[in-house]
Scaffold this motif. Structure first.
Motif, mmCIF file in Angstrom:
data_model
loop_
_atom_site.group_PDB
_atom_site.id
_atom_site.type_symbol
_atom_site.label_atom_id
_atom_site.label_comp_id
_atom_site.label_asym_id
_atom_site.label_seq_id
_atom_site.Cartn_x
_atom_site.Cartn_y
_atom_site.Cartn_z
ATOM 1 N N VAL A 1 0.728 -1.300 -0.051
ATOM 2 C CA VAL A 1 0.002 -0.068 0.024
ATOM 3 C C VAL A 1 0.925 1.168 0.063
ATOM 4 C CG1 VAL A 1 -1.700 1.226 1.476
ATOM 5 C CG2 VAL A 1 -1.863 -0.994 1.083
ATOM 6 N N ILE A 2 1.723 1.433 0.771
ATOM 7 C CA ILE A 2 2.744 2.456 0.839
ATOM 8 C C ILE A 2 3.551 2.501 -0.407
ATOM 9 C CG2 ILE A 2 4.882 3.260 2.018
ATOM 10 C CD1 ILE A 2 3.973 2.217 4.314
ATOM 11 N N LEU B 1 2.437 1.594 -3.306
ATOM 12 C CA LEU B 1 1.302 2.107 -4.527
ATOM 13 C C LEU B 1 0.998 3.523 -4.295
ATOM 14 C CD1 LEU B 1 -0.690 1.383 -6.516
ATOM 15 C CD2 LEU B 1 -2.473 0.866 -4.540
ATOM 16 N N ALA B 2 0.928 4.057 -3.069
ATOM 17 C CA ALA B 2 0.652 5.466 -2.694
ATOM 18 C C ALA B 2 2.070 6.331 -3.344
ATOM 19 C CB ALA B 2 0.657 5.750 -1.274
ATOM 20 N N ALA B 3 3.360 5.873 -3.139
ATOM 21 C CA ALA B 3 4.278 6.455 -3.429
ATOM 22 C C ALA B 3 4.611 6.602 -5.097
ATOM 23 C CB ALA B 3 5.783 5.838 -2.976
ATOM 24 N N TYR C 1 1.905 6.606 -6.874
ATOM 25 C CA TYR C 1 1.090 7.379 -7.493
ATOM 26 C C TYR C 1 1.244 9.007 -7.349
ATOM 27 C CZ TYR C 1 -3.692 9.768 -7.625
ATOM 28 O OH TYR C 1 -4.543 10.663 -8.038
ATOM 29 N N TRP C 2 2.123 9.030 -6.112
ATOM 30 C CA TRP C 2 2.553 10.440 -5.773
ATOM 31 C C TRP C 2 3.316 10.971 -7.099
ATOM 32 C CZ3 TRP C 2 7.312 12.379 -4.955
ATOM 33 C CH2 TRP C 2 7.089 13.778 -4.498
ATOM 34 N N VAL D 1 -0.398 17.289 -5.956
ATOM 35 C CA VAL D 1 0.431 16.274 -5.001
ATOM 36 C C VAL D 1 0.772 17.077 -3.735
ATOM 37 C CG1 VAL D 1 2.668 15.108 -4.783
ATOM 38 C CG2 VAL D 1 1.125 14.942 -6.956
ATOM 39 N N GLY E 1 -3.025 18.486 -2.056
ATOM 40 C CA GLY E 1 -4.048 17.438 -2.215
ATOM 41 C C GLY E 1 -5.521 17.712 -2.403
#
Length: 98
Positions: free
Chosen positions: A9-10, A12-14, A16-17, A29, A32
């Motif tokens: 999950v982390i 994936l978030a990185a 996406y960012w 970014v 938010g």
């Protein structure tokens, strides 16, 4: 197993960012904010697409007179003897290849 899920999950978030940052959405970014109120009116106006222009008319072909014969190209009519000899030559070539 839980650690693997949290790590994914982390990750994936990185990802996406990083994608948003590279694509030029730096304000989104950093802050938010993905919905802007001033853009909402522009989207509402452009929601109705402009109609497509009509297709152009097809060109009208000139009609040929019915009594005009096609031009003779000088080719001789083929008789059945010539076709039979051609067929025999092709069959002989096929037998020699096989």
């Amino acid at each position: 197993m839980l650690e693997l899920v949290v790590f994914c999950v982390i990750l994936l978030a990185a990802g996406y960012w990083a994608t948003m940052f590279v694509m030029g959405r730096r304000d989104d970014v950093i802050h938010g904010k993905f919905v802007h109120t001033e853009d909402a009116s522009a989207l509402a106006q452009s929601a109705m697409p402009t109609p497509m222009p009509p297709f152009p008319k097809r060109p009208v072909k000139a009609a040929r007179p019915a009594n005009v014969q096609p031009a003779n190209t000088g080719a001789k009519p083929v008789n059945s003897d010539a076709l039979q000899s051609l067929l025999a030559a092709i069959q002989q070539d096929l037998k020699s290849v096989a």
